[in-house]
Scaffold this active site. Structure first.
Site, short mmCIF file in Angstrom:
data_model
loop_
_atom_site.label_atom_id
_atom_site.label_comp_id
_atom_site.label_asym_id
_atom_site.label_seq_id
_atom_site.Cartn_x
_atom_site.Cartn_y
_atom_site.Cartn_z
N TYR A 1 12.73 -1.70 -2.47
CA TYR A 1 12.27 -0.09 -2.95
C TYR A 1 13.92 0.27 -3.06
O TYR A 1 15.18 0.48 -2.27
CB TYR A 1 11.83 0.22 -1.32
N ARG B 1 11.49 5.45 3.85
CA ARG B 1 12.24 6.63 3.98
C ARG B 1 12.36 7.07 5.32
O ARG B 1 12.85 8.41 5.15
CB ARG B 1 10.52 7.84 3.80
N ASP C 1 2.64 5.10 -0.48
CA ASP C 1 1.73 6.06 0.10
C ASP C 1 1.28 7.16 -1.21
O ASP C 1 2.07 6.96 -1.55
CB ASP C 1 2.26 6.62 1.53
N ARG D 1 0.81 -1.56 0.39
CA ARG D 1 -0.14 -0.02 0.07
C ARG D 1 0.98 1.32 0.18
O ARG D 1 1.22 1.99 1.20
CB ARG D 1 -1.06 -0.10 0.69
#
Length: 249
Positions: A110, A198, A51, A49
């Site tokens: 990522y 992040r 952001d 999911r």
């Protein structure tokens, strides 16, 4: 028949992956496209999911289509006409009826991109975070290596997550300089917490700025306190690159 799609998107104009009541989401656009093509209501399940503002090259999403008449290999090409230009399906395959794209994943990768220069580059703004102060690449690389392994990453989870446990395993965490002036952080793990990549990126940037030595990373991890880690970096620098499943799915 359940079909697994590989989905790429520019997340700039969306409120994230997950369908929402009062905002436009990527899931809604994909479901609308599939529903229009197949002339029935389609619901998709995703591996991650992402952001608002986060991008993807290798998001995975599945749906059930027991009477699909389009050849699987042609499905991505046919969907082009039904999707906006900032969303694309790049591959499709048949998976088992029991397959779950989220819980069946064995690892995700990522990439977080940072543009480190005195002045911003407008052509890179949508896909990187701008850091004007000079970064020590060697310090960042040293810091990144400390994240590898199985740890409790409570210090790297933003408020709002609903994970049952904050223990995760990172298989690889590397920082590299790119030819276009970007610094890329590539992280591969079995799963990730809310905003985890992040926050890791922000912590590594702090090490690169000299706010603390790279060797302090293990202490930050074991503290389990969010306030000890770096800031949460902006969403636009993050890209979900790949979701990997076991050989049989």
């Amino acid at each position: 028949m359940q079909i697994l799609l590989t989905v790429a998107y520019d997340g700039t104009n969306y409120a994230g992956w997950q369908r929402q009541e009062n905002a436009l989401a990527i899931q809604e656009k994909l479901e609308n496209a599939l529903s229009a093509l197949l002339d029935r209501t389609i619901t998709v399940r995703a591996a991650s999911r992402t952001d608002a503002g986060v991008h993807a090259m290798g998001q995975r999403a599945s749906f059930f289509a027991p009477d699909l008449k389009i050849p699987i290999a042609k499905l991505p090409e046919v969907l082009i006409a039904y999707l906006p230009q900032d969303i694309s399906v790049t591959a499709a395959e048949v998976v088992s009826e029991e397959f779950n794209p989220r819980f069946g994943a064995v690892q995700k990768t990522y990439v977080y991109n940072i543009y480190n220069a005195p002045c911003p580059n407008p052509l890179l703004h949508r896909y990187s975070a701008f850091v004007p102060r000079p970064l020590d690449l060697s310090a960042m690389q040293t810091a990144a290596a400390f994240f590898v392994g199985k740890h409790d990453f409570a210090a790297f989870c933003a408020t709002g997550g609903n994970a049952k446990t904050t223990v995760r395993e990172i298989f690889a965490c590397e920082v590299s300089a790119q030819p276009n002036g970007l610094i890329s952080l590539t992280v591969t793990g079995n799963a990730f917490l809310y905003n985890m990549v992040r926050i890791i990126a922000g912590t590594i940037v702090y090490a690169g700025l000299g706010k603390f030595p790279p060797q302090q990373i293990p202490q930050i991890i074991t503290s389990l306190k969010r306030e000890n880690a770096g800031k949460t970096m902006p969403a636009q620098g993050l890209v979900l690159m790949e979701v990997v499943y076991a050989l049989s799915h």
